[in-house]
Each structure stands twice: as C-alpha cells, then as structure tokens.
Design an enzyme around this catalytic site. Structure first.
Site, PDB file in Angstrom:
ATOM      1  N   ARG B  49       0.854  -1.194   0.000  1.00 57.50           N
ATOM      2  CA  ARG B  49       0.000   0.000   0.000  1.00 57.50           C
ATOM      3  C   ARG B  49       0.884   1.236   0.000  1.00 57.50           C
ATOM      4  NH1 ARG B  49      -2.817  -2.481   4.758  1.00 57.50           N
ATOM      5  NH2 ARG B  49      -4.267  -3.975   3.854  1.00 57.50           N
ATOM      6  N   ASP B  51       2.233   4.945  -0.205  1.00 53.99           N
ATOM      7  CA  ASP B  51       1.608   6.211   0.217  1.00 53.99           C
ATOM      8  C   ASP B  51       1.407   7.145  -0.969  1.00 53.99           C
ATOM      9  OD1 ASP B  51       2.247   5.257   2.796  1.00 53.99           O
ATOM     10  OD2 ASP B  51       4.169   6.324   2.776  1.00 53.99           O
ATOM     11  N   ARG B 196      10.278   5.844   5.109  1.00 49.86           N
ATOM     12  CA  ARG B 196      10.435   7.304   5.104  1.00 49.86           C
ATOM     13  C   ARG B 196      10.899   7.841   6.455  1.00 49.86           C
ATOM     14  NH1 ARG B 196       4.765   9.099   3.025  1.00 49.86           N
ATOM     15  NH2 ARG B 196       5.622  11.144   3.540  1.00 49.86           N
TER      16      ARG B 196
END
Lengths: 243, 243
Positions: B49, B51, B196
């Site tokens: 998934r 971002d 991240r």
C-alpha cells in the site's frame, strides 16, 4: 559587468530556450526574474537554443548588468523568482570578452532511450520509448562515421537557416545507464534538430532497416529526406557546455 | 481464475495505491480498467500500500476474474484504458493459492536523495533534495543496526494500526546512482511510513545531529517521538516484490 549563469531545467512545460511569441520560454522566465532583481530589462544570451520539450542538466548563459547589486548571490536571488523546473545552479562574474554562445569550445548532448517492451510510467517525460530490440553494436558502428569535420546538412531541420552546415563532432559514446540506453555526442556546435535527427536515423540502424554503411551514405548525401525521423525532444538533454 | 499483474507507476498525481475517498488512487484507476474489460466489478489486491506520492518501479497485484477472456493480453488491454503514469508491465495466470500481499517473501524499497547545493529542476518529482553535506559512512553504519528481526515501533506512523510492529530486514545498501545517493532496503514487510521515517532519521545521522549509536538507541526505544521526520514521499520507490 558581465555575469555567467549555470542553469538546469526540465523543458516539459516550455516552448524551448529562446524567447518567442508562441509560448513561454525558459529565457523569458529567467529574464523576468532578472528584471525584478535589477529593475530594468536585462537580455540573457544562452549557449544553446534548446528546442521545445528538451531539457538541460547544464545550460550556460550570460547577461550584462548596468549596476552592481552588493552582497547579492544572483543564483539564490533568481531561484526565489523562478518556477521549480528552472534552477540557477551558480552565478559568476566573467570578463567582458566572455560570450555564452560564441566562446563555446564544445557542447555535450545526451539522448535517453528507454528500450523495454512496455512504455515507462516513470520516465516518459525524460526519454524516448523504443519497444523493438535494438542492435546497439550496429548503431555504435554507424554513429562513429559522424566523428570529425563533416557537412551535417542531412541532419538539419528543413526550415533551418544556418550560414554553414559544417560542424565538428569530437566524440560519440553509447552507455547503459540504469534502465536507459544513452547516446552521448560532443561537438563544436549543432544544427537545428541535429541530435534528434541523428538519433532518429540511428534507431533505423538499430532496428535493422539501415546498415551502418548506408548511414554513412546518408551523411554524405547532404539530403535531409534521406535521414530518419526527428526523435522526440523529451529524450534530449543538454549535458554540458565547455569553454 | 487468478491473474497476477506487474505494475509500474509515478505516484505524483495519486493519493497512493489504496482506494479511498479523499483522492484518486492507483488501485481505483486499474480497477476501473478491469471493470471495462470484464463488464463487472473486479477487486485488485496489491502487494504494497504505497503512500500518496510514492512511486513503483515494480508493484505486484492480483485479481480474480469470473470469466476467461480468450486471446486477450490483459497487460496490453489494460494499458489502453490507463493514464500514461500507470503501466501494466505484464500479466500472468497464477494458481489459486497465490496472494499478491500474503505470499510475499520480501520487498525492496529504494529512496533517492539528491545531495547537491542547489535543488534539481529535473528530479524534484523523484527525489528528496538535501543540500547539506552528508556523512554517508555514518549513515551506513547506523542503518546496519536495522538488519535482522526488530520491533520497528519507533519507525511507524503514529496513527498506525498493525497488530505487530516486528519485522525482519534482510539487507540495506547505499549506492551512488548518477546524481543520486540511493538507500536500498529489503525486508519481510514494512510498517506505515517506515522507510520514510528511517530515511528521515538517518539523514540526522548524515548531518551529524545523531550518532550511529544514538540511532540504535532510537530503534530500541520503540518510541516514534525519538525518531526523525518522515522524509517526503517523492523520493521513495517500491523497487521489487519477491515471492
């Protein structure tokens, strides 16, 4: 006072380097920034008139300023005025005899080919997609005929108006860079669309439609209609300008 | 019949992989294409998934079709329905026990850092600009503490809701690729924003604000507030999904 700028840009949204009526040019954008900075119209002279859609990793330009702005970093000050797809990498005072275009010793262009079966979702702004298998050795062999001093009339836009079509090519390289096949060409100067027509014709060699010797004949024919199609601008980068 | 798709996309204009109300997702775009092809609602299951703003060089997904379309190449047919920034690289029939997310053995992510004094005009969609000088050796030393089985709670979005925050990292590499410094991480799975936040924290190590040993303590603290900022999504690429 003369100032030299090193400039990087993504040509996607511009009508090319040179100021014109039919669209927004990179020159115009930077001149607008200079006008705000100096409070007067400033003319920018670029090393290369890149076409609409063509990018520059490193373009060089100069301008003459009637006054000195003390304690101002022109690159920093200009970048605050410019869109994110045009960046001034550096600025430097140069002597009066420097001219961004006329003082050039050579320029290096790179053309990026994305040679995979499916078009790239990521790199379509910065490359030409060629799904067919390419014979890179044949393309390299053909391209070496371009090295040296030649009349490149075959590889010039038909609506072009340069006084002479003779240029010198110093070197040509083919490299694999990540997912790309990259054609790199260094020369004394380039005619309108020259790199793109050369690449378009070399792709015919890569696809087996033209032999390396036939490519040499196309060069010698001085006839644009013998050469291949002009490859799309998106794959072309002005890589460096040498003085 | 189950079909596996290999997908590439540029996340710039999307609200991420997963279908949602607040924006257009990549899943939604492909599901719309599948619906046109099959004449019925088709649900797509993605391996990751990603971002909003994150890209994929290679995402994997599967769907179940109630009928067989004869002589149809699903990749070719879907690409005619999709925008140029989403491409289906291949399609393949798979066995009933294949699941794009649950069958995953590992995933590789790459994070692109553009470490130059001036922001790039060309690569801002695909990288994080860091103008400061980075100590890459220190970043590499710190990042190696992540390898192995760990509780990665420190590196998870605070609004996250995974049952367990334990994951295994198989390997980490730092590479110079053209103008980029690239952080590559391979793991069994990743928490929300994990790569991240890891990159954001490693950048603090690179800037000399956090030592490699302090980085290890941040990992062990299981406290998100100890870690650095979440690095911008534009630099992140899902590179590969392994089964």
């Amino acid at each position: 006072m003369k100032i030299k700028l090193e400039i990087q840009y993504d040509g996607t949204h511009y009508a090319g380097w040179q100021r014109q009526k039919n669209g927004i040019s990179i020159q115009e954008k930077i001149e607008e920034g200079l006008q705000k900075l100096f409070g007067e119209r400033v003319v920018l002279h670029g090393a290369s008139r890149t076409d609409s859609g063509v990018h520059a990793k490193l373009q060089v330009a100069h301008f003459r300023a009637s006054k000195i702005l003390k304690n101002i970093d022109y690159a920093l000050a200009l970048n605050t005025q410019l869109p994110h797809d045009i960046r001034i990498l550096s600025s430097q005072e140069v002597s009066e005899d420097f001219h961004a275009m006329r003082s050039t010793k050579s320029k290096i262009y790179e053309y990026f080919i994305y040679n995979k079966p499916v078009k790239s979702a990521l790199y379509y702004r910065h490359s030409l997609w060629v799904p067919q298998k390419l014979d890179v050795l044949a393309m390299d062999e053909a391209s070496q005929y371009l090295v040296g001093v030649h009349d490149f009339k075959s590889f010039q836009a038909s609506n072009s108006c340069f006084k002479t079509t003779v240029r010198e090519i110093f070197g040509i390289k083919w490299k694999e860079k990540e997912e790309f096949l990259v054609f790199s060409i260094q020369g004394s100067g380039f005619l309108k669309y020259m790199v793109r027509i050369i690449v378009g014709t070399l792709l015919e060699v890569g696809k087996g439609n033209v032999t390396p010797l036939e490519f040499k004949e196309i060069l010698n024919s001085k006839d644009r209609s013998q050469a291949g199609r002009t490859a799309r601008p998106q794959g072309l980068f002005l890589k460096e300008v040498l003085y």
